[in-house]
Scaffold this motif. Structure first.
Motif, mmCIF file in Angstrom:
data_model
loop_
_atom_site.group_PDB
_atom_site.id
_atom_site.type_symbol
_atom_site.label_atom_id
_atom_site.label_comp_id
_atom_site.label_asym_id
_atom_site.label_seq_id
_atom_site.Cartn_x
_atom_site.Cartn_y
_atom_site.Cartn_z
ATOM 1 N N ARG A 1 3.277 -6.279 10.036
ATOM 2 C CA ARG A 1 3.815 -5.082 9.375
ATOM 3 C C ARG A 1 4.552 -4.185 10.365
ATOM 4 O O ARG A 1 5.319 -3.306 9.966
ATOM 5 N N ASP B 1 9.119 -3.619 11.527
ATOM 6 C CA ASP B 1 9.267 -3.504 10.078
ATOM 7 C C ASP B 1 8.937 -2.079 9.630
ATOM 8 O O ASP B 1 9.806 -1.281 9.357
ATOM 9 N N ARG C 1 7.798 -0.878 6.901
ATOM 10 C CA ARG C 1 8.027 -0.497 5.501
ATOM 11 C C ARG C 1 6.702 -0.465 4.747
ATOM 12 O O ARG C 1 6.002 -1.463 4.703
ATOM 13 N N GLN D 1 7.412 -3.027 0.690
ATOM 14 C CA GLN D 1 8.051 -4.232 1.217
ATOM 15 C C GLN D 1 9.383 -4.555 0.541
ATOM 16 O O GLN D 1 10.158 -5.366 1.045
ATOM 17 N N SER E 1 14.413 -1.194 7.294
ATOM 18 C CA SER E 1 13.230 -1.402 8.136
ATOM 19 C C SER E 1 13.436 -0.702 9.483
ATOM 20 O O SER E 1 14.518 -0.209 9.788
ATOM 21 N N ARG F 1 8.712 5.382 11.865
ATOM 22 C CA ARG F 1 8.017 5.117 10.603
ATOM 23 C C ARG F 1 8.334 6.179 9.550
ATOM 24 O O ARG F 1 8.558 5.866 8.378
ATOM 25 N N VAL G 1 11.823 5.459 8.284
ATOM 26 C CA VAL G 1 11.863 4.252 7.440
ATOM 27 C C VAL G 1 11.385 4.572 6.020
ATOM 28 O O VAL G 1 11.999 4.178 5.035
#
Length: 299
Positions: free
Chosen positions: A108, A119, A121, A124, A129, A202, A205
């Protein structure tokens, strides 16, 4: 509770002042810890709706006729509650941040501890990302999010280094990013600085602060007269927004006053700020930065 150890479990549910026949919403279902405790306190006539956009969380669905799991982002709370015929609720719980499961799954890309794709996310299905941000954002934009969301004073230097290094080779994994930024990671502060960098990416995102603002703005119209809001936050950016909205109904500026000096804030706080006990932090270290704020509608 291996998926996610619920933080401030009893304090946050106590804050909702559960009515046995009430309608409640857990907007961050995750492993279902908080939801199960709400259901434990509800009677047969009670109802609980939960939100989670992460497909992994859907595997934790609770088999209970009083429970409905909505696989969507909680920024759309009003829309999806209306779809289920609900306009007003007795209480709303939000446990913000990342679940233990998301941190512990290397693929992840949330954790600085594991090698994994960049990633981050929570949904998903989302197109953007962390890899996209690191490899396509301009130096100025990267510096901005590192400064605003990671509160990093040397954000410009970090952004410049990322942009320079990605010209030679695309930055695809968490350890690659760590290697690229090693000059900014002195041994004594490596974990702290990396955590700030990962937090900033994060938040970008997942549009976390925008989501939180949109969610909070809907609360006054969703709560019944004595309804409660219970919010657990994990970093100062979130907590500041929650605290300010409860106090003023705004995210910036001050509320307007009438000719008598009265203002019209929609919410009022209930009790004082609550933080985890030393015992809880000893059992679950991820609780250490948690802050719980409780509010209700202002009469």
């Amino acid at each position: 509770m291996s998926y996610h150890n619920p933080v401030l479990l009893h304090e946050s549910i106590d804050g909702l002042a559960i009515k046995e026949d009430g309608v409640y919403v857990d907007v961050t279902f995750g492993g279902g810890g908080h939801s199960k405790e709400i259901l434990n306190r509800l009677g047969k006539e009670g109802k609980l709706f939960a939100f989670d956009q992460d497909p992994d969380a859907l595997e934790n669905v609770i088999d209970d006729e009083r429970f409905v799991l909505i696989p969507e982002n909680f920024r759309y709370i009003s829309r999806f509650l209306r779809f289920h015929g609900v306009r007003k609720v007795d209480g709303i719980l939000a446990d913000l941040g990342v679940s233990s499961h998301q941190f512990d799954e290397a693929e992840r890309g949330f954790s600085i501890r594991f090698e994994g794709d960049l990633d981050m996310r929570m949904n998903q299905k989302s197109k953007k990302s962390a890899k996209d941000i690191i490899n396509t954002y301009s130096e100025e934009k990267l510096a901005e999010i590192l400064f605003l969301y990671g509160e990093l004073r040397n954000s410009r230097k970090i952004a410049r280094t990322i942009v320079h290094e990605r010209k030679n080779k695309s930055i695809e994994t968490s350890f690659q990013l760590k290697e690229v930024l090693k000059m900014f990671l002195p041994k004594a502060k490596e974990h702290k600085i990396l955590a700030q960098i990962f937090q900033a990416i994060r938040i970008e995102v997942n549009e976390e602060l925008d989501v939180l603002k949109e969610f909070l703005e809907q609360i006054p119209n969703l709560l019944k007269e004595e309804g409660r809001l219970s919010v657990i936050s994990y970093h100062s950016l979130e907590d500041r927004l929650v605290k300010r909205f409860i106090r003023t109904g705004l995210f910036e500026g001050e509320p307007e006053k009438d000719m008598f000096g009265n203002s019209n804030e929609p919410l009022k706080k209930v009790g004082k700020l609550i933080v985890p006990s030393k015992d809880e932090i000893k059992i679950n270290n991820r609780a250490r930065s948690a802050k719980l704020r409780i509010a209700t509608l202002k009469n």
